[in-house]
Write a protein that holds these residues in place. Structure first.
Motif, mmCIF file in Angstrom:
data_model
loop_
_atom_site.group_PDB
_atom_site.id
_atom_site.type_symbol
_atom_site.label_atom_id
_atom_site.label_comp_id
_atom_site.label_asym_id
_atom_site.label_seq_id
_atom_site.Cartn_x
_atom_site.Cartn_y
_atom_site.Cartn_z
ATOM 1 N N ALA A 171 0.521 -1.236 0.400
ATOM 2 C CA ALA A 171 0.191 -0.057 -0.113
ATOM 3 C C ALA A 171 1.038 1.247 0.131
ATOM 4 N N GLN A 172 1.624 1.395 0.712
ATOM 5 C CA GLN A 172 2.773 2.345 0.993
ATOM 6 C C GLN A 172 3.885 2.764 -0.311
ATOM 7 N N ILE A 173 4.347 1.672 -1.300
ATOM 8 C CA ILE A 173 4.937 1.343 -2.771
ATOM 9 C C ILE A 173 3.706 2.373 -3.350
ATOM 10 N N ALA A 174 2.043 1.342 -3.584
ATOM 11 C CA ALA A 174 1.249 2.859 -4.392
ATOM 12 C C ALA A 174 1.304 3.641 -4.283
ATOM 13 N N ALA A 175 0.757 4.172 -3.057
ATOM 14 C CA ALA A 175 1.617 5.260 -2.267
ATOM 15 C C ALA A 175 2.410 6.639 -3.177
ATOM 16 N N THR A 176 3.405 5.920 -3.051
ATOM 17 C CA THR A 176 4.959 6.549 -2.981
ATOM 18 C C THR A 176 4.552 6.842 -4.940
ATOM 19 N N LEU A 177 4.248 5.425 -5.242
ATOM 20 C CA LEU A 177 5.164 5.897 -6.961
ATOM 21 C C LEU A 177 3.072 6.045 -7.791
ATOM 22 N N GLY A 178 2.150 6.054 -6.493
ATOM 23 C CA GLY A 178 0.758 6.334 -7.664
ATOM 24 C C GLY A 178 0.671 5.313 -8.840
ATOM 25 N N LEU A 179 0.337 4.196 -8.549
ATOM 26 C CA LEU A 179 0.392 2.488 -8.703
ATOM 27 C C LEU A 179 -0.733 2.453 -7.986
ATOM 28 N N SER A 180 -1.642 1.432 -8.578
ATOM 29 C CA SER A 180 -2.738 0.592 -7.630
ATOM 30 C C SER A 180 -1.441 -0.681 -7.259
ATOM 31 N N ARG A 181 -2.370 -0.900 -5.797
ATOM 32 C CA ARG A 181 -1.723 -1.997 -5.049
ATOM 33 C C ARG A 181 -1.592 -3.533 -6.078
ATOM 34 N N GLY A 182 -2.019 -3.858 -6.558
ATOM 35 C CA GLY A 182 -1.999 -5.208 -7.394
ATOM 36 C C GLY A 182 -0.976 -4.680 -8.528
ATOM 37 N N THR A 183 -1.022 -3.633 -9.637
ATOM 38 C CA THR A 183 0.034 -3.486 -10.154
ATOM 39 C C THR A 183 1.431 -3.388 -9.293
ATOM 40 N N VAL A 184 1.553 -3.371 -8.276
ATOM 41 C CA VAL A 184 2.664 -3.052 -7.510
ATOM 42 C C VAL A 184 3.169 -4.550 -7.130
#
Length: 203
Positions: A171-184
């Motif tokens: 979730a944190q990576i998704a927020a940092t990179l502007g991606l969905s959790r599924g994409t992460v």
């Protein structure tokens, strides 16, 4: 002398061999305030963040841009932008560290874009000899990791560095990179497969 990087190579190899879900990020951490751990009543100031988080952010940036002087510039720019926007006290920010991480990632992306543009029009310059402090940050094992990370796409590299160096959750990576959790999640899986093959080949 700056402390050496954590064994990123070992963590990545262990994750590749395990084949299971990533280990949970460490919990129980505290934010830094002027007189110790910060609370909601005593939000951290920019001086405290700079003192306690600058080196870890430089190490993060090194893994993204490959050289220490540029990494230091990226981090310095992130802190400068934070100060210009929010001043000394950061009470208006829910998570100043997350703000800085995102700024560092975006700064690293800008550096890499400029490099691609320059390399398209000029010959590759001679590699500089690493300074003593850069040698501390880039021990032999970590040089191998950097070489392997360079074979990944920019997004794959960012996801793995944020997960296994910064210990961020999906979730944190998704927020940092502007991606969905599924994409992460899917990006991390593909990146680990590719990186595992590369690192095992270096053994």
């Amino acid at each position: 002398m700056a402390p050496r990087l954590a064994p990123l190579r070992a963590r990545l190899l262990a994750r590749v061999r395990a084949g299971g879900p990533a280990a949970p990020a460490p919990t129980g951490g505290t934010r830094i305030g002027a007189r110790g751990p910060a609370t909601a009543e005593t939000p951290p100031g920019i001086e405290e963040l700079y003192h306690h988080r600058r080196l870890s952010l430089v190490r993060l940036a090194v893994l993204l841009v490959d050289d220490l002087p540029t990494a230091e510039d990226v981090v310095q720019d992130a802190f400068t932008a934070l100060f210009r926007r929010h001043g000394h006290r950061l009470g208006s920010l829910d998570d100043p560290e997350a703000y800085l991480r995102t700024s560092v990632v975006n700064g690293a992306r800008s550096v890499l874009r400029r490099r691609r543009t320059v390399r398209a029009h000029t010959p590759e310059p001679e590699q500089h000899a690493p300074a003593p402090e850069e040698d501390v940050l880039l021990h032999e094992d970590h040089r191998e990791v950097l070489a392997a990370l360079r074979t990944l796409t920019a997004r794959q590299r960012e996801v793995l560095v944020l997960r296994y160096w910064s210990y961020l959750t999906e979730a944190q990576i998704a927020a940092t990179l502007g991606l969905s959790r599924g994409t992460v999640k899917s990006t991390a899986s593909r990146a680990l497969d590719a990186l595992g093959r590369r690192l095992e080949g270096l053994r």
